[in-house]
Design an enzyme around this catalytic site. Structure first.
Site, PDB file in Angstrom:
ATOM      1  N   LYS A  21      47.269 -45.932  10.370  1.00  0.00           N
ATOM      2  CA  LYS A  21      47.606 -44.511  10.504  1.00  0.00           C
ATOM      3  C   LYS A  21      47.879 -44.160  11.962  1.00  0.00           C
ATOM      4  O   LYS A  21      48.806 -43.438  12.271  1.00  0.00           O
ATOM      5  CB  LYS A  21      46.448 -43.644   9.993  1.00  0.00           C
ATOM      6  CG  LYS A  21      46.432 -43.518   8.509  1.00  0.00           C
ATOM      7  CD  LYS A  21      45.159 -42.881   8.029  1.00  0.00           C
ATOM      8  CE  LYS A  21      45.014 -43.124   6.530  1.00  0.00           C
ATOM      9  NZ  LYS A  21      43.672 -42.980   6.039  1.00  0.00           N
ATOM     10  N   ASP A  60      45.057 -34.410   2.852  1.00  0.00           N
ATOM     11  CA  ASP A  60      44.894 -35.309   1.702  1.00  0.00           C
ATOM     12  C   ASP A  60      45.011 -34.544   0.382  1.00  0.00           C
ATOM     13  O   ASP A  60      45.071 -35.147  -0.685  1.00  0.00           O
ATOM     14  CB  ASP A  60      43.499 -35.960   1.757  1.00  0.00           C
ATOM     15  CG  ASP A  60      43.565 -37.384   2.295  1.00  0.00           C
ATOM     16  OD1 ASP A  60      44.643 -37.992   2.189  1.00  0.00           O
ATOM     17  OD2 ASP A  60      42.549 -37.868   2.818  1.00  0.00           O
ATOM     18  N   GLN A 103      37.778 -40.548   5.889  1.00  0.00           N
ATOM     19  CA  GLN A 103      38.001 -41.801   5.166  1.00  0.00           C
ATOM     20  C   GLN A 103      36.880 -42.030   4.145  1.00  0.00           C
ATOM     21  O   GLN A 103      35.701 -41.973   4.483  1.00  0.00           O
ATOM     22  CB  GLN A 103      38.052 -42.942   6.199  1.00  0.00           C
ATOM     23  CG  GLN A 103      38.496 -44.258   5.641  1.00  0.00           C
ATOM     24  CD  GLN A 103      39.939 -44.248   5.165  1.00  0.00           C
ATOM     25  OE1 GLN A 103      40.838 -43.763   5.847  1.00  0.00           O
ATOM     26  NE2 GLN A 103      40.174 -44.766   3.979  1.00  0.00           N
TER      27      GLN A 103
END
Ligand code: NAP
Length: 283
Positions: free
Chosen positions: A53, A120, A97
């Site tokens: 990322k 997300d 995460q």
């Protein structure tokens, strides 16, 4: 023989478009989109993902930062970091995460991320907006699947779409996106009766199960578009999807490979959502 849906190519082209838009936004408003990734504990797979990322952000001219916390971090400590990022004007996207260590309640953390930076798309407000058909941030893998179908000009309207898997991060959101694009959608799961029969109706078949070679050629209609979301390791340790690619590709009209299909699109759509968030904050 089917045509390959090349996720790497779609991803590359989409990232080039993102980089252009990032430069444009910076020039017009001075805003540089920023993504913060929060990692608790040491999970090698998560570390690789976060590293990828960071590189993707840099390639697109975006700001990124990583917050690596020890596995002993308490829920309160994590909540205060999330709060700090919620109020940080350099940050437009926050990614926590998963999985988190067992002593931290995942739901509490994901709900603490402001819906305005929830790139997300996991916050109930963003899920609700998706259900309404008025999405703000759509979770990245489902958004990437739609992007790939559009890239190859594959019609969605009026098609029979069958989704195998009903998870909150893939199955349900991709079903809603296809429904909003006027597909007739059926969702299958572990209690579905005669799943092969249902799957054979699909013009668009999405496999999000997590079992190698689950989708076999007898479950696929001639000419179907097959999207394989699965990431599994086979007996030789090789990365494979949920679809028996070798045989299904003889029947499908279009098919995504694993690796190189849906996977690369997930990070790309995370960047896309972060850019959208930065644009909203600039407005
Ligand atoms: P998940 O939360 O484990 O959900 C799996 C779904 O498959 C469940 O709805 C389950 O049904 C269904 N299922 C399991 N066994 C079944 C069976 N025998 N027959 C019918 N349905 C069955 O998984 P997920 O998070 O959606 O992920 C699915 C796969 O996609 C995994 O391999 C994951 O690694 C991969 N993935 C890839 C990406 C990417 O970027 N490419 C992103 C996310 C996930 P029940 O609900 O009835 O249990």
């Amino acid at each position: 023989m089917s045509e390959l849906i090349d996720g790497k190519k779609v991803s590359q082209d989409t990232r080039a478009e993102i980089a252009e838009k990032v430069a444009d936004l910076k020039e017009k408003t001075g805003v540089i989109p920023g993504l913060a990734a929060v990692l608790v504990g040491e999970d090698p797979a998560s570390e690789i993902y976060v590293r990828n990322k960071r590189k993707a952000c840099a390639d697109c001219g975006m700001h990124s930062e990583e917050h690596k916390l020890s596995s002993e971090t308490t829920e309160d400590e994590l909540l205060s970091l999330v709060e700090k990022l919620n109020n940080d004007p350099k940050i437009h996207g926050i990614l926590v995460q998963l999985p988190l260590p067992d002593h931290i309640n995942e739901t509490n953390i994901l709900r603490a991320v402001t819906p305005l930076k929830d790139v997300d798309g996991f916050h109930p407000e963003n899920v609700g907006r998706l259900v309404e058909g008025n999405p703000r941030f759509v979770s990245c893998t489902p958004a990437g699947i739609i992007k790939m179908l559009d890239y190859y000009n594959l019609e969605i309207k009026g098609k029979e779409a069958v989704i195998i898997g009903r998870s909150n991060i893939v199955g349900k959101p991709v079903s809603l996106l296809l429904l909003h694009r006027h597909a007739t959608v059926t969702i299958c799961h572990s209690r579905t009766r005669d799943l092969p029969e249902v799957a054979r109706r699909a013009d668009i078949l999405v496999a999000a199960i997590g079992r190698a070679k689950f989708v076999t050629e007898d479950m696929v209609k001639d000419g179907a578009v097959v999207i394989d979301v699965g990431i599994n390791r086979n007996e030789e340790g090789k990365l494979v999807g949920d679809v028996d690619f070798e045989n299904v590709s003889k029947k499908a009209s279009y098919i995504t490979p694993v690796p190189g299909g849906v996977g690369p699109m997930t990070i790309t759509m995370l960047l896309w959502n972060t850019l959208e968030s930065a644009k909203m904050s600039a407005d």
